[in-house]
Design a protein around this motif. Structure first.
Motif, PDB file in Angstrom:
ATOM      1  N   PHE A  81       0.817  -1.199   0.000  1.00  0.00           N
ATOM      2  CA  PHE A  81       0.000   0.000   0.000  1.00  0.00           C
ATOM      3  C   PHE A  81       0.859   1.260   0.000  1.00  0.00           C
ATOM      4  O   PHE A  81       2.057   1.220   0.298  1.00  0.00           O
ATOM      5  N   ASN A  82       0.219   2.351  -0.311  1.00  0.00           N
ATOM      6  CA  ASN A  82       0.856   3.658  -0.198  1.00  0.00           C
ATOM      7  C   ASN A  82       1.282   3.884   1.254  1.00  0.00           C
ATOM      8  O   ASN A  82       0.472   3.824   2.161  1.00  0.00           O
ATOM      9  N   PHE A  83       2.559   4.147   1.466  1.00  0.00           N
ATOM     10  CA  PHE A  83       3.067   4.329   2.829  1.00  0.00           C
ATOM     11  C   PHE A  83       2.583   5.620   3.466  1.00  0.00           C
ATOM     12  O   PHE A  83       2.479   5.720   4.680  1.00  0.00           O
ATOM     13  N   ASP A  84       2.274   6.621   2.665  1.00  0.00           N
ATOM     14  CA  ASP A  84       2.076   7.968   3.186  1.00  0.00           C
ATOM     15  C   ASP A  84       0.750   8.111   3.921  1.00  0.00           C
ATOM     16  O   ASP A  84      -0.305   8.273   3.326  1.00  0.00           O
ATOM     17  N   PHE A  97       2.295   0.536   8.327  1.00  0.00           N
ATOM     18  CA  PHE A  97       3.706   0.845   8.118  1.00  0.00           C
ATOM     19  C   PHE A  97       4.114   2.107   8.876  1.00  0.00           C
ATOM     20  O   PHE A  97       5.204   2.187   9.441  1.00  0.00           O
ATOM     21  N   ALA A  98       3.241   3.123   8.886  1.00  0.00           N
ATOM     22  CA  ALA A  98       3.582   4.390   9.529  1.00  0.00           C
ATOM     23  C   ALA A  98       3.888   4.211  11.007  1.00  0.00           C
ATOM     24  O   ALA A  98       4.732   4.924  11.568  1.00  0.00           O
ATOM     25  N   ALA A  99       3.221   3.247  11.642  1.00  0.00           N
ATOM     26  CA  ALA A  99       3.428   3.027  13.065  1.00  0.00           C
ATOM     27  C   ALA A  99       4.853   2.636  13.404  1.00  0.00           C
ATOM     28  O   ALA A  99       5.312   2.809  14.535  1.00  0.00           O
ATOM     29  N   ASN A 100       5.571   2.091  12.430  1.00  0.00           N
ATOM     30  CA  ASN A 100       6.967   1.755  12.666  1.00  0.00           C
ATOM     31  C   ASN A 100       7.852   2.991  12.713  1.00  0.00           C
ATOM     32  O   ASN A 100       8.851   3.022  13.433  1.00  0.00           O
ATOM     33  N   VAL A 278      12.926  -5.476  11.130  1.00  0.00           N
ATOM     34  CA  VAL A 278      11.703  -6.197  10.771  1.00  0.00           C
ATOM     35  C   VAL A 278      11.511  -6.085   9.266  1.00  0.00           C
ATOM     36  O   VAL A 278      11.756  -5.022   8.678  1.00  0.00           O
ATOM     37  N   ARG A 279      11.136  -7.194   8.644  1.00  0.00           N
ATOM     38  CA  ARG A 279      10.787  -7.195   7.236  1.00  0.00           C
ATOM     39  C   ARG A 279       9.311  -7.570   7.116  1.00  0.00           C
ATOM     40  O   ARG A 279       8.868  -8.584   7.661  1.00  0.00           O
ATOM     41  N   TYR A 280       8.546  -6.734   6.404  1.00  0.00           N
ATOM     42  CA  TYR A 280       7.148  -7.033   6.087  1.00  0.00           C
ATOM     43  C   TYR A 280       7.109  -7.604   4.676  1.00  0.00           C
ATOM     44  O   TYR A 280       7.329  -6.905   3.695  1.00  0.00           O
ATOM     45  N   ASN A 281       6.876  -8.899   4.597  1.00  0.00           N
ATOM     46  CA  ASN A 281       6.817  -9.604   3.323  1.00  0.00           C
ATOM     47  C   ASN A 281       5.403  -9.516   2.758  1.00  0.00           C
ATOM     48  O   ASN A 281       4.436  -9.837   3.457  1.00  0.00           O
ATOM     49  N   ILE A 282       5.265  -9.085   1.517  1.00  0.00           N
ATOM     50  CA  ILE A 282       3.955  -8.962   0.889  1.00  0.00           C
ATOM     51  C   ILE A 282       3.557 -10.333   0.354  1.00  0.00           C
ATOM     52  O   ILE A 282       4.092 -10.806  -0.650  1.00  0.00           O
ATOM     53  N   VAL A 283       2.629 -10.980   1.054  1.00  0.00           N
ATOM     54  CA  VAL A 283       2.194 -12.332   0.683  1.00  0.00           C
ATOM     55  C   VAL A 283       0.668 -12.348   0.691  1.00  0.00           C
ATOM     56  O   VAL A 283       0.043 -12.597   1.726  1.00  0.00           O
ATOM     57  N   PRO A 284       0.022 -12.094  -0.439  1.00  0.00           N
ATOM     58  CA  PRO A 284      -1.447 -11.989  -0.472  1.00  0.00           C
ATOM     59  C   PRO A 284      -2.165 -13.299  -0.169  1.00  0.00           C
ATOM     60  O   PRO A 284      -3.183 -13.302   0.518  1.00  0.00           O
ATOM     61  N   GLU A 285      -1.678 -14.410  -0.681  1.00  0.00           N
ATOM     62  CA  GLU A 285      -2.392 -15.676  -0.566  1.00  0.00           C
ATOM     63  C   GLU A 285      -2.038 -16.384   0.738  1.00  0.00           C
ATOM     64  O   GLU A 285      -0.863 -16.567   1.064  1.00  0.00           O
ATOM     65  N   GLU A 286      -3.072 -16.822   1.472  1.00  0.00           N
ATOM     66  CA  GLU A 286      -2.829 -17.499   2.743  1.00  0.00           C
ATOM     67  C   GLU A 286      -2.073 -18.810   2.551  1.00  0.00           C
ATOM     68  O   GLU A 286      -1.196 -19.154   3.350  1.00  0.00           O
ATOM     69  N   ALA A 287      -2.401 -19.555   1.501  1.00  0.00           N
ATOM     70  CA  ALA A 287      -1.718 -20.829   1.267  1.00  0.00           C
ATOM     71  C   ALA A 287      -0.215 -20.621   1.093  1.00  0.00           C
ATOM     72  O   ALA A 287       0.602 -21.386   1.620  1.00  0.00           O
ATOM     73  N   THR A 288       0.148 -19.570   0.372  1.00  0.00           N
ATOM     74  CA  THR A 288       1.568 -19.263   0.181  1.00  0.00           C
ATOM     75  C   THR A 288       2.211 -18.864   1.501  1.00  0.00           C
ATOM     76  O   THR A 288       3.336 -19.274   1.811  1.00  0.00           O
ATOM     77  N   TYR A 566      -3.120  -2.523  14.989  1.00  0.00           N
ATOM     78  CA  TYR A 566      -2.028  -2.805  14.064  1.00  0.00           C
ATOM     79  C   TYR A 566      -0.899  -3.658  14.617  1.00  0.00           C
ATOM     80  O   TYR A 566       0.071  -3.921  13.934  1.00  0.00           O
ATOM     81  N   GLN A 567      -0.979  -4.092  15.870  1.00  0.00           N
ATOM     82  CA  GLN A 567      -0.017  -5.024  16.452  1.00  0.00           C
ATOM     83  C   GLN A 567       1.428  -4.533  16.481  1.00  0.00           C
ATOM     84  O   GLN A 567       2.350  -5.317  16.596  1.00  0.00           O
ATOM     85  N   PHE A 568       1.674  -3.226  16.361  1.00  0.00           N
ATOM     86  CA  PHE A 568       3.069  -2.815  16.319  1.00  0.00           C
ATOM     87  C   PHE A 568       3.710  -2.746  17.697  1.00  0.00           C
ATOM     88  O   PHE A 568       4.930  -2.814  17.807  1.00  0.00           O
ATOM     89  N   ASP A 569       2.941  -2.623  18.777  1.00  0.00           N
ATOM     90  CA  ASP A 569       3.553  -2.684  20.101  1.00  0.00           C
ATOM     91  C   ASP A 569       4.182  -4.047  20.318  1.00  0.00           C
ATOM     92  O   ASP A 569       5.287  -4.177  20.845  1.00  0.00           O
TER      93      ASP A 569
END
Length: 578
Positions: A81-84, A97-100, A278-288, A566-569
């Motif tokens: 997504f757009n980070f801004d 992402f902004a919460a980081n 921390v790395r946020y991996n973009i993985v749309p499909e749950e099976a993947t 957002y679970q960032f804590d």
């Protein structure tokens, strides 16, 4: 997910689905009807909001250990997504992402127990203290010595009161910012009394002000160098938050390094974050995502569906936490009320009466979760239980009654087709539930056509579905908020920023306005209950369910719990043991 493969996804035929509607009065149903074995169900974590976790199907309370530092947390994110956060029309994804990177003046307390978390308490962030000399004045004392990230263009300089004042001005005036009006009736703009003190005044007494300011997806503080430069905020943001942006690859990952100068500490006084990055991996499909988890490439999965728990548990020692979903599993139906057939409340009521909420809980949640109300269950004291004694006569609109729904449809004389639009941005589980709702409408003789739209280009843009540009109904998700006024004003008030369906009712507006000026909490709760009862009678907005989610972590990941939205804590406090 499209309607074509919906039935395959939930492992359910139409004949079985109709049969599954025969739920007992206690709200239970045979899990076998929904392709969920009883053995699988036993393995679901019984812990709520991180109070305990399950390991290999048994409830366990981990022994306290001294956190280890270092390592990179491998997280999953559904979409890129757009980070801004300042200019994003629908804030939720960008704020993850902004919460980081950024901080706020005050924030909601993230607790490790359900009571703490659902209370939405308030604590200081950039402010160390605040006072309220009257109902219209708020004075914040700022934390001294907060450093920005040691990267261009700020290079580790100290954050100033002027940064905060300018950020709040931008948050409140940026036309592309969906939350710009969320703070309430502010008198002008925040001002700096001196280098360590900020003052904000309101034009009238406004009880939810502090709750609005603390809500953690709205009023981020930016170094002033970023405010005139969209490119920096989107591609190389810097702030004062726990992690520093490092790199991104569109559609693949976002990388962040720990901020060595971060000012907050944990409850034991230890410097955080514990992880080096921390790395946020973009993985749309749950099976993947599950395959990557099994291979050890992902450390945490935040939304494991009930029918995939067995796959996650193939990882020896994997930890599971079951929690009510804070972000996207608060499903609802938005009838279009600006124009078209659903201006007739009989048709809106028919929509609600068509839905078997107990059966819906089984579609992707294995029966875990609850019926929802307009103030959803994660809002704690503001939630009016649809099956409780306080709901009154409005209870009938939460219970499936196909015969009554058909009568209302016939009385309205409406038998035309209409669109049921939903986003592809909330994951397969949400899509499955949206298509379940479409099927429920069909069972009472309605003629909906499921229309899936792209979240980034069609749903969340300023002229998109989320801002009222649709016909028929929109099937959406709604997050929780710390104060009832925020959600009720946003989605039900005539001038609400997120009034997707175009609800406009003078009596309802007056009730919401009165809630905003009620400082007595007990009285405010009753006002919020009255609003929910009135709104549900007219079905301006139709809440359905809130699913439970399952959070899975690798055995090496410690100190995981669920916080608001957002679970960032939990991310900044998590640590890797090996």
């Amino acid at each position: 997910m499209t309607e074509q493969n919906y039935w395959k996804r939930v492992a359910l035929s139409r004949r079985r689905l109709i049969g599954a509607a025969a739920v007992t009065a206690s709200g239970t149903a045979m899990l076998a009807m929904f392709g969920c074995s009883s053995n699988n169900n036993k393995k679901v974590a019984t812990a709520q909001v991180g109070s305990k976790a399950t390991v290999a199907g048994k409830t366990a309370t981990p022994a306290a250990q001294e956190p280890k530092r270092g390592g990179t947390l491998q997280m999953r994110q559904l979409k890129d997504f757009n980070f801004d956060a300042l200019t994003n029309a629908t804030p939720a994804p960008s704020h993850f992402f902004a919460a980081n990177v950024y901080s706020s003046i005050i924030r909601n307390v993230a607790g490790k127990t359900p009571t703490e978390t659902f209370n939405w308490g308030i604590e200081g962030d950039l402010a160390v203290s605040w006072q309220q000399p009257d109902h219209q004045t708020y004075i914040f004392k700022l934390r001294p010595g907060v450093k920005t990230h040691n990267k261009p263009p700020v290079n580790g300089r100290e954050l100033t009161a002027d940064d905060i004042v300018q950020s709040m001005h931008a948050n409140m005036t940026e036309e592309r910012n969906a939350t710009r009006k969320g703070l309430g009736p502010v008198d002008g703009f925040p001002t700096a009394i001196d280098s360590s003190t900020i003052q904000i005044k309101t034009t009238q007494p406004f009880a939810p002000f502090l709750a609005n300011l603390a809500y953690r997806n709205a009023f981020w503080i930016y170094p002033k160098e970023l405010l005139a430069n969209d490119e920096i905020r989107v591609n190389s943001p810097v702030g004062t938050g726990p992690f520093m942006f490092k790199a991104k690859q569109d559609g693949s990952f976002w990388d962040f390094d720990a901020n060595p100068d971060f000012y907050r500490k944990d409850e034991a006084g230890r410097k955080i974050p514990f992880a080096a990055g921390v790395r946020y991996n973009i993985v749309p499909e749950e099976a993947t995502a599950i395959a990557q988890f099994q291979a050890g490439n992902l450390d945490r999965l935040d939304t494991v569906s009930a029918d995939n728990l067995g796959q996650v548990q193939k990882v020896k020692g994997a930890n599971l936490i079951e929690s009510l979903e804070f972000l996207s599993s608060h499903d609802n139906v938005w009838p279009q009320q600006r124009r078209g057939p659903f201006q007739d409340e009989r048709l809106r009521q028919a929509l609600s009466l068509s839905i078997d909420r107990d059966a819906m809980l089984h579609v992707t949640g294995g029966g875990h979760g609850d019926w929802n109300n307009i103030c959803n269950k994660v809002m704690g004291k503001w939630w009016l239980n649809p099956r409780g004694k306080d709901i009154g006569d409005t209870a009938k609109f939460f219970k499936q009654d196909q015969a009554e729904a058909k009568k209302l449809i016939d009385a309205a004389g409406f038998h035309d087709s209409f669109n049921a639009t939903y986003s592809n941005g909330y994951g397969d589980a949400f899509s499955a539930r949206a298509l379940f709702e479409v099927d429920q409408f069909k069972q009472v003789g309605m003629k909906p056509s499921a229309v899936q739209v792209d979240h980034k280009s069609q749903w969340s843009v300023p002229n998109g579905t989320f801002f009222g540009n649709y016909e028929g109904v929109a099937l959406s998700a709604q997050t929780g908020y710390p104060h009832a006024h925020i959600i009720l004003n946003n989605i039900l008030h005539t001038g609400g920023a997120h009034n997707v369906g175009g609800c406009s009712d003078a009596q309802l507006d007056g009730m919401i306005d009165a809630l905003g000026q009620e400082f007595d909490e007990a009285a405010a709760i009753q006002k919020a209950f009255n609003i929910q009862r009135y709104a549900m009678q007219h079905c301006f907005f139709i809440p359905t369910i809130i699913n439970s989610i399952n959070i899975a972590t690798q055995p090496r990941i410690n100190n995981v719990y669920v916080d608001q939205v957002y679970q960032f804590d939990s991310v900044e406090r998590a640590w890797i043991s090996a």
